[in-house]
Design an enzyme around this catalytic site. Structure first.
Site, PDB file in Angstrom:
ATOM      1  N   SER A  50       0.864  -1.194   0.000  1.00 41.61           N
ATOM      2  CA  SER A  50       0.000   0.000   0.000  1.00 41.61           C
ATOM      3  C   SER A  50       0.890   1.231   0.000  1.00 41.61           C
ATOM      4  CB  SER A  50      -0.856  -0.020   1.271  1.00 41.61           C
ATOM      5  OG  SER A  50      -1.461   1.246   1.485  1.00 41.61           O
TER       6      SER A  50
ATOM      7  N   TYR B 168      -2.612  -1.056  10.488  1.00 39.89           N
ATOM      8  CA  TYR B 168      -2.548  -1.271   9.033  1.00 39.89           C
ATOM      9  C   TYR B 168      -1.231  -0.730   8.472  1.00 39.89           C
ATOM     10  CZ  TYR B 168      -4.046  -1.173   4.112  1.00 39.89           C
ATOM     11  OH  TYR B 168      -4.138  -1.364   2.750  1.00 39.89           O
TER      12      TYR B 168
HETATM   13  P1  NAD Z   1     -11.189  -6.317  -0.266  1.00 35.03           P
HETATM   14  O1  NAD Z   1     -11.727  -6.242   1.110  1.00 35.03           O
HETATM   15  O2  NAD Z   1     -12.128  -6.308  -1.400  1.00 35.03           O
HETATM   16  O3  NAD Z   1     -10.244  -7.586  -0.438  1.00 35.03           O
HETATM   17  C1  NAD Z   1      -9.524  -8.189   0.584  1.00 35.03           C
HETATM   18  C2  NAD Z   1      -9.703  -9.680   0.433  1.00 35.03           C
HETATM   19  O4  NAD Z   1      -8.890 -10.357   1.405  1.00 35.03           O
HETATM   20  C3  NAD Z   1     -11.158 -10.109   0.670  1.00 35.03           C
HETATM   21  O5  NAD Z   1     -11.559 -10.972  -0.378  1.00 35.03           O
HETATM   22  C4  NAD Z   1     -11.093 -10.860   1.980  1.00 35.03           C
HETATM   23  O6  NAD Z   1     -12.067 -11.877   2.092  1.00 35.03           O
HETATM   24  C5  NAD Z   1      -9.678 -11.422   1.921  1.00 35.03           C
HETATM   25  N1  NAD Z   1      -9.183 -11.841   3.223  1.00 35.03           N
HETATM   26  C6  NAD Z   1      -9.280 -11.166   4.399  1.00 35.03           C
HETATM   27  N2  NAD Z   1      -8.737 -11.913   5.378  1.00 35.03           N
HETATM   28  C7  NAD Z   1      -8.292 -13.057   4.812  1.00 35.03           C
HETATM   29  C8  NAD Z   1      -7.645 -14.204   5.313  1.00 35.03           C
HETATM   30  N3  NAD Z   1      -7.342 -14.340   6.621  1.00 35.03           N
HETATM   31  N4  NAD Z   1      -7.312 -15.196   4.434  1.00 35.03           N
HETATM   32  C9  NAD Z   1      -7.622 -15.090   3.122  1.00 35.03           C
HETATM   33  N5  NAD Z   1      -8.240 -14.023   2.597  1.00 35.03           N
HETATM   34  C10 NAD Z   1      -8.572 -13.020   3.427  1.00 35.03           C
HETATM   35  O7  NAD Z   1     -10.166  -5.093  -0.369  1.00 35.03           O
HETATM   36  P2  NAD Z   1      -9.100  -4.713  -1.511  1.00 35.03           P
HETATM   37  O8  NAD Z   1      -9.088  -3.249  -1.573  1.00 35.03           O
HETATM   38  O9  NAD Z   1      -9.323  -5.490  -2.736  1.00 35.03           O
HETATM   39  O10 NAD Z   1      -7.732  -5.149  -0.794  1.00 35.03           O
HETATM   40  C11 NAD Z   1      -6.822  -6.056  -1.379  1.00 35.03           C
HETATM   41  C12 NAD Z   1      -5.407  -5.704  -0.937  1.00 35.03           C
HETATM   42  O11 NAD Z   1      -5.071  -4.408  -1.460  1.00 35.03           O
HETATM   43  C13 NAD Z   1      -5.225  -5.601   0.572  1.00 35.03           C
HETATM   44  O12 NAD Z   1      -3.975  -6.166   0.937  1.00 35.03           O
HETATM   45  C14 NAD Z   1      -5.235  -4.108   0.831  1.00 35.03           C
HETATM   46  O13 NAD Z   1      -4.511  -3.763   1.991  1.00 35.03           O
HETATM   47  C15 NAD Z   1      -4.541  -3.621  -0.431  1.00 35.03           C
HETATM   48  N6  NAD Z   1      -4.773  -2.208  -0.739  1.00 35.03           N
HETATM   49  C16 NAD Z   1      -6.016  -1.748  -1.110  1.00 35.03           C
HETATM   50  C17 NAD Z   1      -6.173  -0.408  -1.420  1.00 35.03           C
HETATM   51  C18 NAD Z   1      -7.483   0.178  -1.876  1.00 35.03           C
HETATM   52  O14 NAD Z   1      -7.551   1.404  -2.075  1.00 35.03           O
HETATM   53  N7  NAD Z   1      -8.517  -0.604  -2.102  1.00 35.03           N
HETATM   54  C19 NAD Z   1      -5.097   0.468  -1.313  1.00 35.03           C
HETATM   55  C20 NAD Z   1      -3.857  -0.024  -0.906  1.00 35.03           C
HETATM   56  C21 NAD Z   1      -3.709  -1.368  -0.625  1.00 35.03           C
END
Ligand code: NAD
Length: 286
Positions: free
Chosen positions: A171, A184
């Site tokens: 991130s 986080y």
């Molecule tokens: P999201 O909530 O849609 O996806 C996260 C996924 O991780 C979900 O499908 C959830 O079920 C799964 N998950 C959670 N705990 C788990 C576990 N113990 N085992 C297996 N799966 C698990 O959110 P997203 O935005 O798609 O996030 C995906 C990644 O991107 C994350 O690592 C998040 O930190 C990172 N990220 C997202 C953003 C953003 O703006 N959306 C920005 C920076 C980083």
């Protein structure tokens, strides 16, 4: 209209309808947390690039099943495997299943992640531990299982010039401190040095390890930051490029980083953030 807001109403780009290049043909990929958001988009992009894909999920079995069917329609082999990435025995079982089904794994995308936000003085140990367990320990366990398989198998030159690729989804908060989200930001800062240290250690085995650091991407994890015009306007103050990112933009970055086009790219954090890390508070000269 001032320059800041001139382009804010424009939609995110729609990619031209050209057939995707099969940059990952014959490769086997595993994407954690792939049933929603960024993980889902990465799984689709890898499949469109020719990879067979393991869809890991911990909840939402139905969404994972639908994605498997969608990938099959697009011509890819896919299976859904339930596992909590923070649980050692479940991760080991997931890799065993992957190797049983696909023979090996070439690309592992550590995407699963979550937030448990609280003002720092109110943050519970349970909130701290949960975020560390999924966001950091989960990436450790999956990376370790990946490296073991990559080292066992070695390079198959007909498939890729490297023995395997690990992509850590980090991130912008691996470098931007984030009040109210200390657990986080600490987990993503940890991912940065974990990724770089693994990269340094496994390079001689021709294993590539890199991170993608998304900025604000339109997914369920951050819906409150984009789903009303007021929230969206506030968000734009943090993004010099003046639009939110879309999950498939991370998917395209992942395809390139996992492909042999990026074979000399190793141990980097690739920021895909519309300039969020450019200190937008200084846009007007500070
Ligand atoms: P999201 O909530 O849609 O996806 C996260 C996924 O991780 C979900 O499908 C959830 O079920 C799964 N998950 C959670 N705990 C788990 C576990 N113990 N085992 C297996 N799966 C698990 O959110 P997203 O935005 O798609 O996030 C995906 C990644 O991107 C994350 O690592 C998040 O930190 C990172 N990220 C997202 C953003 C953003 O703006 N959306 C920005 C920076 C980083």
């Amino acid at each position: 209209m001032d320059i800041e807001n001139r382009y804010q109403h424009l939609p995110s780009p729609v990619m031209p309808k050209v057939p995707p290049q099969k940059l990952l043909l014959g490769q086997k990929a595993l994407v954690t947390g792939a049933s929603s958001g960024i993980g889902r988009a990465i799984a689709v992009a890898l499949a469109d690039a020719g990879a067979d894909v393991v869809i890991n999920y911990s909840s939402g079995e139905e969404k994972a099943r639908i994605l498997v069917a969608e990938l099959a329609e697009r011509g890819a082999r896919a299976i859904a495997v339930r596992a909590d990435v923070g649980d050692e025995s479940q991760v080991e079982a997931m890799f065993r299943r992957t190797i049983d089904e696909f023979g090996t794994v070439d690309i592992v995308v550590n995407n699963a992640g979550l937030q448990q936000d609280a003002p720092f003085h109110e943050m519970t140990l349970a909130q701290w531990n949960r975020v560390m367990n999924v966001n950091l320990t989960g990436q450790f366990l999956c990376s370790r299982a990946a490296v073991r398989e990559f080292r066992r198998r070695g390079v198959r030159p007909e498939v890729s010039c490297s023995a395997g690729k690990i992509l850590c989804i980090s991130s912008v908060h691996e470098v931007i401190p984030w009040a109210g989200h200390v657990n986080y930001a600490a987990s993503k800062g940890g991912v940065m040095l974990m990724m770089k240290s693994i990269a340094q250690e496994v390079a001689p085995y021709r294993i590539r390890v890199n991170s993608i650091c998304p900025g604000a991407i339109r997914t369920p994890i951050n819906m409150e930051a984009w789903d009303t015009p007021k929230a969206y306007g506030e968000l734009m103050k943090l993004i010099p490029y003046k639009r939110i990112g879309e999950a498939d933009e991370i998917g395209r970055a992942a395809v390139w980083l996992a492909s042999d086009y990026a074979d000399y790219v190793h141990g980097i954090s690739l920021f895909v953030d519309g300039g969020m890390t450019l200190y937008p508070g200084f846009e007007t000269g500070g």
